[in-house]
Design a protein around this motif. Structure first.
Motif, PDB file in Angstrom:
ATOM      1  N   ARG A   1       2.248   3.631  -4.374  1.00 44.37           N
ATOM      2  CA  ARG A   1       1.982   5.022  -4.732  1.00 44.37           C
ATOM      3  C   ARG A   1       3.196   5.708  -5.339  1.00 44.37           C
ATOM      4  N   ARG A   2       4.362   5.157  -5.107  1.00 47.65           N
ATOM      5  CA  ARG A   2       5.590   5.776  -5.599  1.00 47.65           C
ATOM      6  C   ARG A   2       5.859   5.476  -7.065  1.00 47.65           C
TER       7      ARG A   2
ATOM      8  N   LEU B   1       0.893   1.101 -10.422  1.00 43.95           N
ATOM      9  CA  LEU B   1      -0.540   1.373 -10.456  1.00 43.95           C
ATOM     10  C   LEU B   1      -1.155   0.826 -11.739  1.00 43.95           C
TER      11      LEU B   1
ATOM     12  N   ARG C   1       0.839  -1.210   0.000  1.00 48.33           N
ATOM     13  CA  ARG C   1       0.000   0.000   0.000  1.00 48.33           C
ATOM     14  C   ARG C   1       0.873   1.259   0.000  1.00 48.33           C
ATOM     15  N   ARG C   2       1.947   1.224   0.757  1.00 48.35           N
ATOM     16  CA  ARG C   2       2.814   2.399   0.888  1.00 48.35           C
ATOM     17  C   ARG C   2       3.649   2.619  -0.372  1.00 48.35           C
ATOM     18  N   ASN C   3       4.234   1.548  -0.887  1.00 49.13           N
ATOM     19  CA  ASN C   3       5.199   1.698  -1.976  1.00 49.13           C
ATOM     20  C   ASN C   3       4.554   1.813  -3.350  1.00 49.13           C
TER      21      ASN C   3
END
Length: 284
Positions: A134-135, A140, A130-132
């Motif tokens: 987005r980078r 995505l 979930r955190r990574n």
């Protein structure tokens, strides 16, 4: 030829494939779109080197139970019930891929005494996913199948259309340059046909808000540099969770199915990691 048999647990019946008759217990859990037969070659290798191996179909994958909730927390409870049934008196060595790997993190945090070691393929800790994710815009885009699966019965029908042609496309996209053995893909499609819509509905069931609890089990994490489903960077930082030994490897020229794309390397990696953490040590 190995067939599925039934394992009775406190959470229902689970389809398993068993290899070997003595030695440390190894439990394997598959991901999507796959089933327990994904481990047949690995399991035969481990059985030949002094291990008992049980590969399990997840809930929602026939002939395991199709009833009940499919959220991640339910699958964690399922895994712990399977371990209780298979090895009530001691810990097991665990191997997981994709969804099967992600189930392992909260299970290991919740019941550290049940795990002697873990080897996880292509499935980072859900909190770090979930955190990574987005980078990386590329991640995505790679994860668009999850968005598509939220479209309920429409997605279920599209996935199953034309003998699961959608699944063929996923395998090609996720493991570029790799052609899965036709017999294995046929087996997977038979499992999916007997199981739908549960394998797709699982992605609508939630439960991925997993706490970042410490994990004591020695863990080897393997991902492919060419993984078209989950970038290697999704696991960035998860080493901070481990109080026991943790090793991460990125294999070149490998996609989302390292244990199938590089079977000999995977077998050696699993065998040596188990041997390093209490299993039999052999040069075979």
């Amino acid at each position: 030829m190995t067939e599925f048999t039934q394992l009775a647990t406190t959470r229902g019946g689970f389809a398993v494939r068993r290899f070997g008759h003595e030695g440390p217990q190894v439990v394997c859990l598959h991901g999507f779109p796959d089933d327990a037969s994904t481990y047949d070659d690995l399991a035969r290798h481990l059985a030949s080197t002094g291990h008992r191996v049980t590969a399990v179909n997840l809930r929602g994958y026939a002939p395991s139970t199709l009833d009940g909730p499919l959220g991640l927390d339910a699958l964690v409870a399922d895994l712990l019930a399977v371990l209780d049934a298979l090895s009530p008196d001691g810990p097991v060595h665990f191997v997981g891929h994709d969804y099967g790997a992600q189930v392992a993190y909260p299970a290991m945090a919740r019941a550290p005494h049940r795990f002697a070691s873990a080897t996880l393929f292509a499935g980072a800790h859900p909190a770090y996913v979930r955190r990574n994710a987005r980078r990386f815009p590329r991640q995505l885009w790679a994860s668009r199948y999850i968005v598509f699966f939220q479209f309920g019965s429409y997605a279920d029908r599209r996935v199953a259309r034309n003998d699961f042609a959608y699944v063929d496309r996923l395998w090609r996209r996720w493991a570029p340059g790799f052609t899965p053995p036709p017999a294995h893909l046929d087996q997977v499609k038979r499992t999916l046909a007997a199981s739908m819509p549960a394998p797709v509905a699982m992605y609508r069931a939630g439960g991925f808000a997993v706490p970042e609890d410490p994990i004591a089990a020695p863990t080897l994490y393997v991902t492919g540099a060419d993984d078209g489903c989950a970038l290697p960077q999704l696991a960035d930082g998860q080493e901070d969770l481990f109080t026991g030994e943790y090793r991460a490897e990125v294999w070149a020229h490998t996609g989302h199915f390292p244990h199938l794309e590089q079977p000999e390397r995977a077998a050696i990696a699993v065998r040596e990691w188990i041997g390093r953490h209490g299993g039999p040590v052999t040069d075979r």
